[in-house]
Design a protein around this motif. Sequence first.
Motif, mmCIF file in Angstrom:
data_model
loop_
_atom_site.group_PDB
_atom_site.id
_atom_site.type_symbol
_atom_site.label_atom_id
_atom_site.label_comp_id
_atom_site.label_asym_id
_atom_site.label_seq_id
_atom_site.Cartn_x
_atom_site.Cartn_y
_atom_site.Cartn_z
ATOM 1 N N THR A 1 1.059 -1.102 -0.137
ATOM 2 C CA THR A 1 -0.013 -0.053 -0.045
ATOM 3 C C THR A 1 0.732 1.374 0.020
ATOM 4 O O THR A 1 2.269 1.267 0.307
ATOM 5 N N SER A 2 0.147 2.353 -0.108
ATOM 6 C CA SER A 2 0.942 3.793 -0.200
ATOM 7 C C SER A 2 1.472 3.823 1.099
ATOM 8 O O SER A 2 2.705 4.298 1.253
ATOM 9 N N LYS A 3 0.903 3.487 2.164
ATOM 10 C CA LYS A 3 1.410 3.537 3.622
ATOM 11 C C LYS A 3 2.578 2.865 3.804
ATOM 12 O O LYS A 3 3.482 3.083 4.362
ATOM 13 N N ASP A 4 2.659 1.451 3.212
ATOM 14 C CA ASP A 4 3.839 0.709 3.558
ATOM 15 C C ASP A 4 4.904 1.470 2.612
ATOM 16 O O ASP A 4 6.078 1.326 3.220
ATOM 17 N N VAL A 5 4.794 1.955 1.645
ATOM 18 C CA VAL A 5 5.704 2.519 0.894
ATOM 19 C C VAL A 5 6.172 3.789 1.702
ATOM 20 O O VAL A 5 7.576 4.048 1.847
ATOM 21 N N MET A 6 5.356 4.607 2.129
ATOM 22 C CA MET A 6 5.911 5.840 2.910
ATOM 23 C C MET A 6 6.652 5.315 4.083
ATOM 24 O O MET A 6 7.749 5.997 4.304
ATOM 25 N N ASP A 7 6.213 4.497 4.759
ATOM 26 C CA ASP A 7 6.896 3.854 5.982
ATOM 27 C C ASP A 7 8.421 3.453 5.713
ATOM 28 O O ASP A 7 9.354 3.695 6.487
#
Length: 323
Positions: free
Chosen positions: A140-146
Motif C-alpha cells: 500500500t502507499s502507507k507501506d511505501v511511505m513507512d
Amino acid sequence: MKDKPETIQIPKPLEQLSSSELERKACIGKIMTFTLKSLSDTYVKEGFQWLLPVALSQSTDPLWPDPGASIEKRIEVDIYGKPVRTTASMIIHKLIASSTAYPKLFILSPNIRIEKAARAETGKHIYEFTQLDFEARDATSKDVMDLVEKALITLVKDLKTEMKGELTSLCRCDSLKVPKAPFKVCDRVELEAKYGAEGWEAGLAQEIEEPVWVTNIPREFYDFEDFKTGRWDNYDLFLPQFGEVLSGAKREWEYGKILSKIERDKVKKENYALVLNMAKEGRLKPSAGGGIGIERLVGWVAGVKHIGECQPFPRVPGIVNEL
Ligand code: ATP
Ligand code: ASP
Ligand code: MG
C-alpha cells in the motif's frame, strides 16, 4: 518565504576543477558512496531483490501527461529492425517484474531525459540521472511511505556519525538534521489553494525545513486513480530547496482502467501492448513503489547549489562535455 536563491554556478567537468574544488568533489563522492550503500542495504534487508538496469527498450515511461514536463527530445533508435527508446524510467519494467518473478525489487536505474536547456539553472535538473526505483507487489502507499521514511532516517543518522568530517567540510554537519517519522503529509489540492496551481511545488520547497509528503497528484496512467472520487493514490516526497526527490504510487492493474487512461492521455497504445496484454489476462498484480532521485537526495545531504555537482561527469541541460 525565503529570498530567491542567488545565481547558480554551473558545475564544471573534472579537468577544469581547481584543487580545492577537487577536494569538495571528492567529499561529495564519499557522501554518494555512503548513500548508495546505506539505501541498498536497507532495501536488501527489507527483502527487495536488486535488479540491474536496462538502457534500451521498446516501452519506457511516457512522462506524460505531466504539467512540469520539459523534454526537448526523445531518443529513439532502430536495433535489429525494431524501434527502441532510451530509458526515461523503469516504471513499466517494474510493473512486469513485480507481477512475475520479483515481487519486491529495486534498481539503480540511469534515466535519460533531455530536459530543455533553459533548465540548466534550476539546480535540480540534469539530463542523465539515477533513480533508486523500487516496487513491491500488494504493498500500500502507507507501506511505501513507512519504508522510505525508515531508509532516509537510517541514512541521515548514520551519515551524521560516520561522515562527520565530510559533512563538516561541506558545512552540513549542524544544518543537516535527522528527520522525524512520520513525515508531514499534505494534499496537493490544499497546496494549490495556498501557493497557486502553478507555484505550489516551488512554494512548498522554499518553505519546508524537513521532508514532506504530497499526495493526490494527477500523473501518468500507471498511478492509481479512484474514478469515483477523482483522487490519486500517489505521493511525492519533497525536501527543502530541491523540492521533489521521489515520485511514487499505488498502481493501476485492471485492464479497463489502464486502457481508458492511456486513451484519455493520448499516449500511444502500441508502446504499452505488453502491460495491456498482461492486465487483460489478469497477470498484472497490484503493487506500489516509487523512485528516489539519487542526485537530488545526495545534493540535499551535501548542500550543493546544483545537483550536477553530485555527478563525476555533470549532465547539465544544454551543456555537452567531452565526457
Ligand atoms: P520534476 O517535476 O522535478 O522535473 P518529475 O516529476 O518530472 O520531476 P519524475 O518523473 O517523478 O520526475 O521522476 C522521479 C524522480 O526522479 C523525481 O522525483 C526526481 O527525484 C528525479 N528526477 C526527475 N527528473 C530529474 C532530472 N531531470 N534531474 C534529476 N533528477 C530528476
Ligand atoms: N519512478 C517513478 C515511479 O515509480 C516513475 C517516474 O520516474 O516518474 O512512480
Ligand atoms: Mg514526479
